[in-house]
Motif scaffolding. Sequence first.
Motif, PDB file in Angstrom:
ATOM      1  N   SER A 152      23.649  30.460 -23.130  1.00 50.66           N
ATOM      2  CA  SER A 152      23.769  31.911 -23.085  1.00 50.66           C
ATOM      3  C   SER A 152      25.234  32.314 -23.189  1.00 50.66           C
ATOM      4  N   ARG A 154      27.150  36.173 -22.754  1.00 53.65           N
ATOM      5  CA  ARG A 154      26.990  37.617 -22.582  1.00 53.65           C
ATOM      6  C   ARG A 154      28.292  38.236 -22.088  1.00 53.65           C
ATOM      7  N   THR A 156      30.094  42.603 -21.647  1.00 55.68           N
ATOM      8  CA  THR A 156      29.899  44.031 -21.862  1.00 55.68           C
ATOM      9  C   THR A 156      31.013  44.563 -22.745  1.00 55.68           C
ATOM     10  N   ALA A 173      25.267  41.074 -31.503  1.00 57.05           N
ATOM     11  CA  ALA A 173      25.476  40.006 -30.529  1.00 57.05           C
ATOM     12  C   ALA A 173      25.349  38.618 -31.144  1.00 57.05           C
ATOM     13  N   THR A 209      21.469  42.954 -27.766  1.00 59.60           N
ATOM     14  CA  THR A 209      21.029  41.794 -26.993  1.00 59.60           C
ATOM     15  C   THR A 209      20.000  41.048 -27.835  1.00 59.60           C
ATOM     16  N   ASP A 225      20.306  33.113 -25.261  1.00 57.56           N
ATOM     17  CA  ASP A 225      20.380  34.566 -25.230  1.00 57.56           C
ATOM     18  C   ASP A 225      21.834  34.984 -25.324  1.00 57.56           C
ATOM     19  N   CYS A 226      22.050  36.112 -25.957  1.00 53.51           N
ATOM     20  CA  CYS A 226      23.403  36.622 -26.151  1.00 53.51           C
ATOM     21  C   CYS A 226      23.370  38.137 -26.062  1.00 53.51           C
ATOM     22  N   SER A 227      24.485  38.734 -25.646  1.00 50.28           N
ATOM     23  CA  SER A 227      24.464  40.175 -25.446  1.00 50.28           C
ATOM     24  C   SER A 227      25.882  40.758 -25.476  1.00 50.28           C
TER      25      SER A 227
END
Length: 235
Positions: A152, A154, A156, A173, A209, A225-227
């Motif tokens: 992952s 992530r 902001t 993302a 995301t 997962d990536c965001s």
Amino acid sequence: MKSVLRWGFLGASRIGHALAGAMRSAGHTLHGVAVRDTQRAASYADKHGFARTYASYDELLDDPQVDAVYNPLANHLHFPWSERALQAGKHLLCEKPFMLSAHEVSQLNRVARPARLVIAEAFMHRHHPQYADALALIGQGELGELRSASASHRFTLTNPTDYRWHAEFGGGALYDVGCYCVSALRLLLGREPQRVSASQHLHGDIDATLTGWLDFGSGFTAHFDCSLEAQGGST
């Protein structure tokens, strides 16, 4: 290829700060940086030890004293300026994501191979000693039989004007941070996925995301997962 290269940088990027220091430490020459803003160019060159500056990317690429080019431009500019660098006879190091499609990669290979030019994506983690140690542990069976894996990345992204919020500039993302997950999984597992799928949360026309699933065959799967809109760092 020469063991000591004279490097030219396209733009005065923040990500290039660390790379410039690494190149100097490895004994390479920082020959020049191309920036339209002459004051910014002079400041960047002075800080990192570039021998000269250029007022345009074309001017740098036309300089026969430049052996290799580093392209850290916005994602949608990776292909046109990388192709131009190869056509000028320069070796190429391009920031991630290397290109935005398989077609663009094929196009670059068609230019680079006949000219015996080296092209590479700037995934420095692939050359880190920690990854060498991890690969050794996996190869020695220290982790047992691998059946699944996950990754992952992530963070902001708070700047609403950042190009990564726009699809036409190669935003999203997956291109920005998910590529690290996919690269790491392929490297550590030593194989390529046979099937892939993903789901996404859209912000306008980009994947803010994304969660992906990779089927490597023989019952071995991985997910990531990536965001750009969530906290969590990378694992």
